[in-house]
Design an enzyme around this catalytic site. Structure first.
Site, PDB file in Angstrom:
ATOM      1  N   ASP A  65      -5.200  -0.943  -5.905  1.00 38.10           N
ATOM      2  CA  ASP A  65      -4.726  -0.424  -4.565  1.00 38.10           C
ATOM      3  C   ASP A  65      -4.638  -1.830  -3.896  1.00 38.10           C
ATOM      4  O   ASP A  65      -5.423  -2.482  -3.319  1.00 38.10           O
ATOM      5  CB  ASP A  65      -6.068   0.066  -3.943  1.00 38.10           C
ATOM      6  CG  ASP A  65      -5.546   1.073  -2.633  1.00 38.10           C
ATOM      7  OD1 ASP A  65      -4.416   0.689  -2.003  1.00 38.10           O
ATOM      8  OD2 ASP A  65      -6.708   1.541  -2.261  1.00 38.10           O
ATOM      9  N   ASP A 114       0.993  -1.064   0.003  1.00 36.93           N
ATOM     10  CA  ASP A 114       0.070   0.116  -0.100  1.00 36.93           C
ATOM     11  C   ASP A 114       0.969   1.262  -0.015  1.00 36.93           C
ATOM     12  O   ASP A 114       1.306   1.812   0.859  1.00 36.93           O
ATOM     13  CB  ASP A 114      -0.892  -0.134   1.175  1.00 36.93           C
ATOM     14  CG  ASP A 114      -1.985   1.181   1.198  1.00 36.93           C
ATOM     15  OD1 ASP A 114      -2.326   1.467   0.156  1.00 36.93           O
ATOM     16  OD2 ASP A 114      -2.192   1.480   2.522  1.00 36.93           O
ATOM     17  N   GLU A 166      -4.879   9.693  -0.102  1.00 37.84           N
ATOM     18  CA  GLU A 166      -6.001   9.236   0.046  1.00 37.84           C
ATOM     19  C   GLU A 166      -6.619   9.082   1.508  1.00 37.84           C
ATOM     20  O   GLU A 166      -7.561   9.179   1.767  1.00 37.84           O
ATOM     21  CB  GLU A 166      -5.683   7.674  -0.483  1.00 37.84           C
ATOM     22  CG  GLU A 166      -7.119   6.835  -0.434  1.00 37.84           C
ATOM     23  CD  GLU A 166      -6.674   5.368  -0.322  1.00 37.84           C
ATOM     24  OE1 GLU A 166      -7.271   4.649  -1.064  1.00 37.84           O
ATOM     25  OE2 GLU A 166      -5.787   5.006   0.524  1.00 37.84           O
ATOM     26  N   GLU A 167      -5.577   8.686   2.414  1.00 36.53           N
ATOM     27  CA  GLU A 167      -5.814   8.684   3.669  1.00 36.53           C
ATOM     28  C   GLU A 167      -6.326   9.832   4.354  1.00 36.53           C
ATOM     29  O   GLU A 167      -7.037   9.944   5.510  1.00 36.53           O
ATOM     30  CB  GLU A 167      -4.595   7.939   4.480  1.00 36.53           C
ATOM     31  CG  GLU A 167      -4.661   6.731   4.365  1.00 36.53           C
ATOM     32  CD  GLU A 167      -3.733   6.277   2.960  1.00 36.53           C
ATOM     33  OE1 GLU A 167      -3.119   6.977   2.494  1.00 36.53           O
ATOM     34  OE2 GLU A 167      -3.502   4.866   2.894  1.00 36.53           O
TER      35      GLU A 167
END
Length: 167
Positions: free
Chosen positions: A74, A13, A46-47
């Site tokens: 992903d 990731d 993204e987070e």
């Protein structure tokens, strides 16, 4: 990992997904008979709330109405060689998706889910009515920890997933 300053390498990731889009971009660029315009993009933050993909879809290089699909690779680095399990989300965001995925399946045990909204960058596209494919070999205990290292990546599996989506 909470309360640590140790480097999180992110081999799965999200380096595995980045490797896939680089490989696909190289293959598509070399294919001289291709008549489609294909945009390859990688997003950050993204987070933090899909910051990169939201910025992209708010000012896209082409109108979202002209986009026929978004592929979000992903965490594709941990394919289990025994089960060959591959999760694909967004399979009901277009009429043809499930038939195409099943017809072109090269030996994966597909776990298909219909939703276009989820906790990753594809959601920004789905919310703009773009069909999405959210591709993953699944979560694992090293997710978002300093243990997500390259020696745990199934490189042959990454290639197998990438080749499937090049078809």
């Amino acid at each position: 990992a909470v309360d640590t300053i140790v480097v999180h390498n992110g081999a799965d990731d999200n380096a595995s997904g980045i490797a896939a889009i680089i490989e696909l971009a190289e293959k598509v660029a070399a294919e001289k008979s291709n008549k489609r315009s294909i945009v390859f993009a990688a997003f950050g933050a993204e987070e933090m709330g899909l910051v990169g993909s939201k910025a992209f879809t708010s000012k896209p290089p082409v109108e979202t109405e002209k986009m026929v699909g978004m592929f979000n690779f992903d965490m594709i680095g941990r394919l289990d060689s025994t089960t060959n399990g591959l999760s694909i989300g967004g399979t009901k965001t277009s009429k043809e998706t499930e038939d195409i995925l099943n017809d072109l399946n090269t030996g994966f045990e597909l776990a298909l889910s219909p939703e276009g909204v989820g906790p990753s960058d594809h959601a920004s596209f789905y919310l703009q009515n773009v069909p999405v494919f959210f591709i993953s070999t699944g979560a694992h205990s090293d997710y978002h920890t300093p243990l997500d290292d390259a020696e745990l990546i199934n490189f042959e599996g990454v290639k197998k997933v990438t080749d499937y989506f090049y078809l």
